[in-house]
Write an enzyme that holds these catalytic residues in place. Sequence first.
Site, PDB file in Angstrom:
ATOM      1  N   GLU A 123      36.139  39.352  44.937  1.00  0.00           N
ATOM      2  CA  GLU A 123      34.939  38.164  44.488  1.00  0.00           C
ATOM      3  C   GLU A 123      35.757  36.845  44.954  1.00  0.00           C
ATOM      4  O   GLU A 123      36.929  36.650  44.996  1.00  0.00           O
ATOM      5  CB  GLU A 123      34.928  38.125  43.002  1.00  0.00           C
ATOM      6  N   CYS A 136      37.782  29.248  44.566  1.00  0.00           N
ATOM      7  CA  CYS A 136      38.986  30.267  43.961  1.00  0.00           C
ATOM      8  C   CYS A 136      38.812  31.383  44.910  1.00  0.00           C
ATOM      9  O   CYS A 136      37.818  32.169  44.819  1.00  0.00           O
ATOM     10  CB  CYS A 136      38.508  30.459  42.575  1.00  0.00           C
ATOM     11  N   CYS A 143      44.808  44.165  41.063  1.00  0.00           N
ATOM     12  CA  CYS A 143      46.071  43.629  41.195  1.00  0.00           C
ATOM     13  C   CYS A 143      46.874  44.471  40.397  1.00  0.00           C
ATOM     14  O   CYS A 143      46.216  45.416  39.644  1.00  0.00           O
ATOM     15  CB  CYS A 143      46.069  42.361  40.098  1.00  0.00           C
ATOM     16  N   CYS A 147      48.995  42.484  33.610  1.00  0.00           N
ATOM     17  CA  CYS A 147      48.777  41.379  32.641  1.00  0.00           C
ATOM     18  C   CYS A 147      47.981  41.906  31.542  1.00  0.00           C
ATOM     19  O   CYS A 147      46.818  42.005  31.726  1.00  0.00           O
ATOM     20  CB  CYS A 147      48.638  39.838  33.015  1.00  0.00           C
ATOM     21  N   CYS A 150      44.326  39.981  31.081  1.00  0.00           N
ATOM     22  CA  CYS A 150      43.482  39.843  32.329  1.00  0.00           C
ATOM     23  C   CYS A 150      42.535  41.099  32.836  1.00  0.00           C
ATOM     24  O   CYS A 150      43.077  42.035  33.019  1.00  0.00           O
ATOM     25  CB  CYS A 150      44.428  39.408  33.720  1.00  0.00           C
ATOM     26  N   CYS A 374      38.487  32.310  34.742  1.00  0.00           N
ATOM     27  CA  CYS A 374      39.862  32.914  34.983  1.00  0.00           C
ATOM     28  C   CYS A 374      40.001  34.255  34.351  1.00  0.00           C
ATOM     29  O   CYS A 374      39.856  34.246  32.928  1.00  0.00           O
ATOM     30  CB  CYS A 374      40.898  31.927  34.280  1.00  0.00           C
TER      31      CYS A 374
END
Length: 396
Positions: A123, A136, A143, A147, A150, A374
């Site tokens: 994205e 962004c 990933c 975390c 996230c 975010c």
Amino acid sequence: MQTAANLMPIPGHIDPVPVPRSFVPRSDGRIDLLGLSLADLRMALETSQLEEKQAKLRAKQLWHWIYNRGATEFSAMTDISKTMHPWLEQRFVISRPNVVEAQVSTDGTRKWLLRSDDAQDYEMVFIPDADRGTLCVSSQVGCTLNCTFCHTGTMRLVRNLTPAEIVGQVMLARDSLGEWPSQPEGRMLTNIVMMGMGEPLYNFENVRDALKLVMDGAGLALSRRRITLSTSGVVPMMARAGAEIGVNLAVSLHAVTKEVRDEIVPLNRKYGIEELLQACADYPGTNNARRITFEYVMLKDKNDSDADAHELVRLLRKYELPAKVNLIPFNPWPGAAYECSTPERIKSFSSIVFGAGISAPVRTPRGRDIDAACGQLKTASEKKSRAQLDREAALA
Ligand code: SAH
Ligand code: SF4
């Protein structure tokens, strides 16, 4: 040709899919010119038996058409003779990421769901403001770092994006904003943040090569001062990032004690807070006019006490860091184990840091309604496949 040695492994907790770095023909046998440096472009032409001098000249022209004019068709290239167009068309393409879905938030934020040729989804998000427009950009599909706050970190499939896929995001944004040819003045797309999906320093070479193209003054021409790379703290790669890319640095600190950071940013077990801050102190080119941004997600009763704020100030002073702190209200996602701190808590935290002379703005969440804020990025295809799995489970 690609060999196994060219395949770059990605470190992390899950086994990601390695991908070749430089140009490989697509399934139709043609080579994608997007993402190639001038030297690689020239090599691609020479490999296709174009005579050396010709290759040099044509590479220059093609490079200009691709990155300065945004051309995707060889037939548009008026200074390349018409007779050569079919020759180019047979051998090469100038790609864009495939758009699966484009959404617009009530606050004007736009999110694109993109799909690679091997059906990997990622994205990008465009955030318009009064005086700037920030893209962004994603560096990986998913990933590896997990975390705990996230959403991207919960994606199972991970692969590095290629330079074409990274620079392709910028090209696509320029296409949709109608900002060709590249002009220094009056652009809507003024800034780039490597804060989409993925950890950019775990895909170092591809991110570097893509950003070099973005920064080239003869092409997309975005100044390195308007580009920010955000890392969760891959300490061994930070010096190289400074030396070989040289963009602004943002560090996802999020906690000031080993106990809490170990939990919420598991990479901290490998590279601790002090080591990370030392790497920040060593990052080249930082001064009061060019500060390092420390991102700090506000998690209720986890990392948001006054004591945490004081400790943050102490640490930033200890390492004499020209710093600004970006306080990010936690953006919730389904199944997340955290809540956002209260506005009063965030205010109190912010004023302690601010009181110590360090700027500590609270970032306004943008595009929450379209899951563009975010940490909310997780592709729809993965969400769908989970729904699909649930349906299958129900039928079994
Ligand atoms: N992997 C890199 C860059 C992408 S994340 C990094 O971690 O720095 C961009 C920023 O959003 C990071 O600071 C990240 O920690 C933060 N973030 C992740 N999930 C979030 C959430 N749910 N709410 C608010 N911020 C989040
Ligand atoms: Fe990866 Fe950054 Fe999300 Fe952590 S916050 S899981 S490093 S994308």
